[in-house]
Scaffold this active site. Structure first.
Site: not given
Ligand code: NAD
Length: 488
Positions: A149-150, A226-227, A248-249, A282
């Site tokens: 989301w961010n 994402g995470g 990218e986590l 992140c």
């Molecule tokens: P998240 O992992 O919960 O969600 C990310 C995306 O994955 C969302 O669009 C979500 O709907 C999707 N998703 C969830 N379950 C899924 C599945 N089973 N299959 C496919 N897609 C699925 O992350 P969040 O809580 O929205 O964001 C925070 C995390 O993102 C933090 O860990 C942060 O550090 C990381 N992040 C990393 C970077 C980077 O560039 N390294 C940048 C920004 C955020």
């Protein structure tokens, strides 16, 4: 209420259902969002696959794809204020940050527009006299781009830009939390003149939308931000379609301050590292590693700066610190900080309730120098919580910095050039900022080690992740092929 639709095959369309998006500054719903489930996912993937195979997309030159991206960049600049307002309403990020970031997103598209006609193949000096052999670089195919989301416009730009430059087609899945900016951005994709199906933008929940997308047999590459827990699902899902992945986590990035550092500059950078975007970044510098002898002086400086932070409505230009994006995020952070205090961490400042509606949590500093295993030190909080540790010497600073499963970024503050090089060499992470923090650029690769993921975004090489190669052999001899039972 504003209404945002899905963008599939060049059309704005309703989803299988609708859900509301909350304004984190008021906790009130402000937008209605169309939700994609399996049917919409299938339509989007099939549209991307059809577009990828279409004569018209195949025939479009790399330079023409670059021009599409340039048009998109101009439109982003033109509509930056509107997009920034939507992002601020949907995520709670302060308007001065969303405005600046969205204007800069245009530069990412320009960078990849320029690369589109420079992703060349190669000719080999092959070890056979009667052969010409060359490598063609081809687009990898249909890309599923999944973002959290961010900073959705930013995190999707580092996927859409290189993917289009390479000649791929995409399905971009906005996070179900705060999807409005990316769905609004779809209007610019449309206006820029991308052929239908080339860039589809949808949103939905993990199980109903993310899983059918990442297991779909027509998807060739998954670019995920994402995470780490979701990343594990992505990897498991990719076992279904054998799509390649880039991840990218998260991070738990160290911010190291040596005694010889410019402490004023370091304190400002530390505030930027952990309290900008209310810590929802992140690369947040969430572990402050301080040389023992400057601990008290540096913490005093930080306290002074934290007291001066203007907390308020994210829509006001003077606000420096807004709410967190979700109530769950706020509850998790409050609980982890409370547990860390029970574990022996000392509260330096923060953690008190803020008397405003919405999901506010204050800038918080915990002295964990006697409790290096406190939960706030080890867990990514994605919020404005700084855990302070101290070190006696360089070796201990490096040990503490590397004492995490993550490895995304690090900051080092020192005036000692040789030390800066030594420590940089020994840190296990993908980005090191020396005497600065949180600088990004389309030219600079970005990504992590360990649980922070693999693959790099930004920079020239990132575009190559969206390509694959075809090796072509041409026999130049007019003589008939002789013995068929030996290798050529
Ligand atoms: P998240 O992992 O919960 O969600 C990310 C995306 O994955 C969302 O669009 C979500 O709907 C999707 N998703 C969830 N379950 C899924 C599945 N089973 N299959 C496919 N897609 C699925 O992350 P969040 O809580 O929205 O964001 C925070 C995390 O993102 C933090 O860990 C942060 O550090 C990381 N992040 C990393 C970077 C980077 O560039 N390294 C940048 C920004 C955020």
């Amino acid at each position: 209420m504003d209404v945002f639709k899905l963008y599939i095959d060049g059309q704005f369309t309703d989803g299988a259902a609708q859900f509301s998006s909350l304004n984190p500054a008021t906790a009130e719903p402000w937008a209605t969002i169309a939700e994609a489930r399996r049917d919409e996912v299938n339509r989007a993937v099939e549209a991307a696959s059809r577009a990828f195979g279409s004569e018209s997309w195949r025939a479009m030159t790399a330079g023409a794809r670059g021009k599409l991206l340039l048009r998109l960049a101009d439109l982003i600049e033109k509509h930056a204020d509107r997009l920034a307002r939507i992002e601020t309403l949907d995520t709670g990020k302060i308007i001065r940050e969303t405005k600046a970031q969205i204007a800069y997103v245009a530069e990412y598209y320009r960078f990849y527009a320029g690369l589109a006609d420079k992703m060349d193949g190669a000719t080999l000096s092959i070890d056979k006299a009667d052969m010409e052999t060359w490598i063609k670089r081809e687009p990898i195919g249909v890309v599923a781009a999944i973002v959290p989301w961010n900073s959705q416009l930013f995190l999707s730009a580092v996927k859409i830009g290189p993917a289009i430059a390479a000649g791929c087609t995409l399905i971009v899945k906005a996070a179900e939390t705060a999807p409005a900016p990316l769905l609004a951005f779809a209007e610019l994709i449309h206006e820029a003149g991308f052929p239908p199906g080339v860039c589809n933008i949808i949103t939905g929940f993990g199980e109903e939308c993310g899983t059918p997308l990442t297991t779909h047999s027509l998807v060739d590459h998954i670019a995920f931000t994402g995470g780490p827990d979701t990343a594990r699902h992505i990897i498991r899902n990719s076992a279904e379609n054998l799509a390649s992945t880039s991840l990218e986590l998260g991070g738990k990035s160290p911010f190291i301050v040596f005694a010889d550092a410019d402490l004023e500059s370091a304190a400002n950078a530390q505030v930027a590292a952990i309290f900008s975007a209310s810590g929802q970044s992140c690369v947040a510098g969430s572990r402050l590693l301080l040389a023992e002898e400057i601990k008290d002086a540096f913490i005093e400086k930080l306290i002074g700066k934290v007291r001066g932070i203007v907390i308020g409505s994210p829509e006001q230009p003077e606000t420096q610190f807004g709410p967190l994006c979700t109530i769950q995020q706020k509850r998790t952070i409050e609980a982890v900080v409370s547990r860390s205090l029970e574990q022996g961490a000392r509260l330096v400042i923060g953690h008190q309730p803020i008397d405003r509606p919405g999901f506010y949590y204050p800038p918080t500093i915990l002295d964990c120098s006697n409790t290096p295993q406190a939960e706030s030190v080890t867990r990514e909080l994605f919020g404005p919580v700084l855990s302070v540790l101290t070190f006696k010497d360089e070796a201990e600073a490096i040990r503490l910095a590397n004492g995490t499963d993550y490895g995304l970024a690090a900051g080092i503050f020192t005036q000692n050039l040789t030390r800066a090089h030594r420590v940089t060499r020994k840190l296990r992470c993908g980005v090191v900022w020396l005497n600065t923090y949180r600088a990004v650029s389309p030219m600079a690769p970005f990504g992590g080690y360990g649980k922070s993921g693999f693959g790099r975004e930004g920079g020239i090489d990132a575009a190559l992740e969206y390509t694959t190669t075809k090796t072509v052999w041409l026999r130049t001899s007019d003589e008939p092929i002789d013995d068929p039972f030996i290798m050529r």
